[in-house]
Design an enzyme around this catalytic site. Structure first.
Site, PDB file in Angstrom:
ATOM      1  N   ASP A   8     -12.335   6.424   4.704  1.00  0.00           N
ATOM      2  CA  ASP A   8     -11.619   5.961   3.295  1.00  0.00           C
ATOM      3  C   ASP A   8     -12.052   4.624   3.018  1.00  0.00           C
ATOM      4  O   ASP A   8     -12.241   4.153   1.849  1.00  0.00           O
ATOM      5  CB  ASP A   8     -10.172   5.865   3.729  1.00  0.00           C
ATOM      6  CG  ASP A   8      -9.295   7.123   3.551  1.00  0.00           C
ATOM      7  OD1 ASP A   8      -9.827   8.174   2.995  1.00  0.00           O
ATOM      8  OD2 ASP A   8      -8.274   7.242   4.047  1.00  0.00           O
ATOM      9  N   LYS A  58     -14.033   4.680  -0.706  1.00  0.00           N
ATOM     10  CA  LYS A  58     -13.137   4.356  -1.609  1.00  0.00           C
ATOM     11  C   LYS A  58     -12.540   2.911  -1.676  1.00  0.00           C
ATOM     12  O   LYS A  58     -12.704   2.476  -2.666  1.00  0.00           O
ATOM     13  CB  LYS A  58     -11.813   5.453  -1.235  1.00  0.00           C
ATOM     14  CG  LYS A  58     -12.160   6.811  -1.257  1.00  0.00           C
ATOM     15  CD  LYS A  58     -10.971   7.663  -0.779  1.00  0.00           C
ATOM     16  CE  LYS A  58     -11.489   9.142  -0.563  1.00  0.00           C
ATOM     17  NZ  LYS A  58     -10.467   9.976   0.155  1.00  0.00           N
ATOM     18  N   GLU A 110      -2.145   9.071   1.064  1.00  0.00           N
ATOM     19  CA  GLU A 110      -2.959   8.389   0.077  1.00  0.00           C
ATOM     20  C   GLU A 110      -4.319   8.048   0.731  1.00  0.00           C
ATOM     21  O   GLU A 110      -4.533   8.268   1.914  1.00  0.00           O
ATOM     22  CB  GLU A 110      -2.182   6.787  -0.310  1.00  0.00           C
ATOM     23  CG  GLU A 110      -0.806   7.004  -1.014  1.00  0.00           C
ATOM     24  CD  GLU A 110      -1.127   7.294  -2.233  1.00  0.00           C
ATOM     25  OE1 GLU A 110      -2.216   7.313  -2.777  1.00  0.00           O
ATOM     26  OE2 GLU A 110      -0.092   7.384  -2.878  1.00  0.00           O
ATOM     27  N   CYS A 111      -5.034   8.008  -0.490  1.00  0.00           N
ATOM     28  CA  CYS A 111      -6.610   7.856   0.008  1.00  0.00           C
ATOM     29  C   CYS A 111      -7.277   6.547   0.701  1.00  0.00           C
ATOM     30  O   CYS A 111      -7.922   6.423   1.243  1.00  0.00           O
ATOM     31  CB  CYS A 111      -7.410   8.306  -1.078  1.00  0.00           C
ATOM     32  SG  CYS A 111      -7.503   6.932  -2.291  1.00  0.00           S
ATOM     33  N   GLY A 112      -6.508   5.785   0.365  1.00  0.00           N
ATOM     34  CA  GLY A 112      -6.553   4.255   0.916  1.00  0.00           C
ATOM     35  C   GLY A 112      -6.601   3.034  -0.227  1.00  0.00           C
ATOM     36  O   GLY A 112      -6.133   1.944   0.017  1.00  0.00           O
TER      37      GLY A 112
END
Length: 309
Positions: free
Chosen positions: A156, A160, A264-266
């Site tokens: 992550d 991201k 959540e992806c981060g």
């Protein structure tokens, strides 16, 4: 380059920075351009809560400098883009797009981006990839195969969070539009329309009140290009390795990170979480370097004893 706008919450005892942006210096470059007191932020959310997304978007354009739209080209992001395109905004005030290319998106997502460029040629698209990698193969060579399985937090960060923070710095981003909605569930179940993150970045969720059906109907009614995967049972599309179709009656984002304790992806997680993660990673590196150094000393002593005997 000029200094980036800094947003902060303020209370009676002075500004309350959620990020540590306040360095204690008094130079003009360090001062926030806009302060939101907690009562003011609460007031804004009460007022914006009752507005339609188009009205919220107009408020953002006229109120928030250095405004960008973050998008992975999901339905809500596409709805945002289409609504903005119909506002006849002068080019200097147009909202540029930010796309964080993890290098692991579906082929259908990349095809959609080409269609979006054709449909909205006046909108600038800024793409940020993991540092030092342009392909999934390069990423794997640098960080190992299937990093998302062996160390999902590091994945992550690399794919991201770091690209996002780099984008904010390079583009001097002061505020972003997101596609988050309460109907998506998880950590998004009670998001406000406007919020300020730990580093002072303003995040606006114009569609916080809308349902999946509302954004889906908008896409169909306005003939907006969308991801082909949505016709195959997907409702929320991210990386190919962590996205699956959802079943009837499941939450919209149930197909993301199945079997994992994350929603959540981060990018929308607290930045302090990743600051702590980086400290832990650095500590591990130091411990490993120390272990290797001690092993090297032990080996040298063993060789020395062998020669002496």
């Amino acid at each position: 380059m000029g200094s980036s706008p800094v947003y902060a919450l303020e209370h009676d005892g002075g500004p309350e920075y959620e990020s540590g942006y306040a360095s204690g210096t008094s130079s003009e470059a360090d001062l926030a351009d806009i302060y939101f007191t907690k009562p003011h932020l609460a007031f804004l959310n009460r007022q914006l809560q009752n507005l339609e997304p188009q009205e919220i978007l107009r408020w953002c354009i006229t109120t928030l400098p250095n405004l960008y739209q973050e998008t992975a080209f999901g339905l809500t992001g596409l709805t945002t883009l289409d609504m903005l395109s119909k506002m006849k905004i002068p080019r200097p005030q147009m909202v540029d797009l930010l796309f964080f290319d993890t290098l692991h998106h579906f082929p259908e997502t990349y095809k959609l981006i080409d269609r979006i460029r054709e449909r909205y040629p006046l909108v600038a698209l800024h793409i940020f990839k993991p540092a030092g990698a342009d392909t999934a193969e390069e990423f794997a060579r640098q960080h190992g195969e299937k990093l998302w399985e062996t160390n999902d937090q590091l994945y992550d960060w690399l794919a991201k969070v770091e690209p996002a923070q780099r984008a904010y710095k390079e583009l001097q981003v002061g505020a972003v539009l997101t596609g988050r909605r309460r109907s998506q569930g998880g950590q998004r179940g009670d998001i406000p329309v406007i919020e300020v993150d730990e580093a002072g970045l303003v995040k606006v969720n114009p569609f916080a009140n809308w349902s999946f059906k509302q954004v889906n109907d908008y896409i169909k009614d306005n003939n907006v290009p969308y991801n082909e995967l949505l016709d195959r049972g997907y409702k929320s599309v991210g990386d190919w390795h962590s996205t699956k179709p959802v079943k009837e009656g499941e939450d919209e984002r149930a197909g993301r990170w199945q079997g994992q304790q994350k929603t959540e992806c981060g990018i929308h997680n607290p930045r302090s979480k990743f600051a702590q993660f980086l400290k832990e990673q650095e500590l591990k590196k130091q411990q490993e370097a120390l272990r290797q150094a001690l092993d090297s000393v032990d080996d040298s002593e063993s060789v020395g004893h062998g020669i002496a005997s």
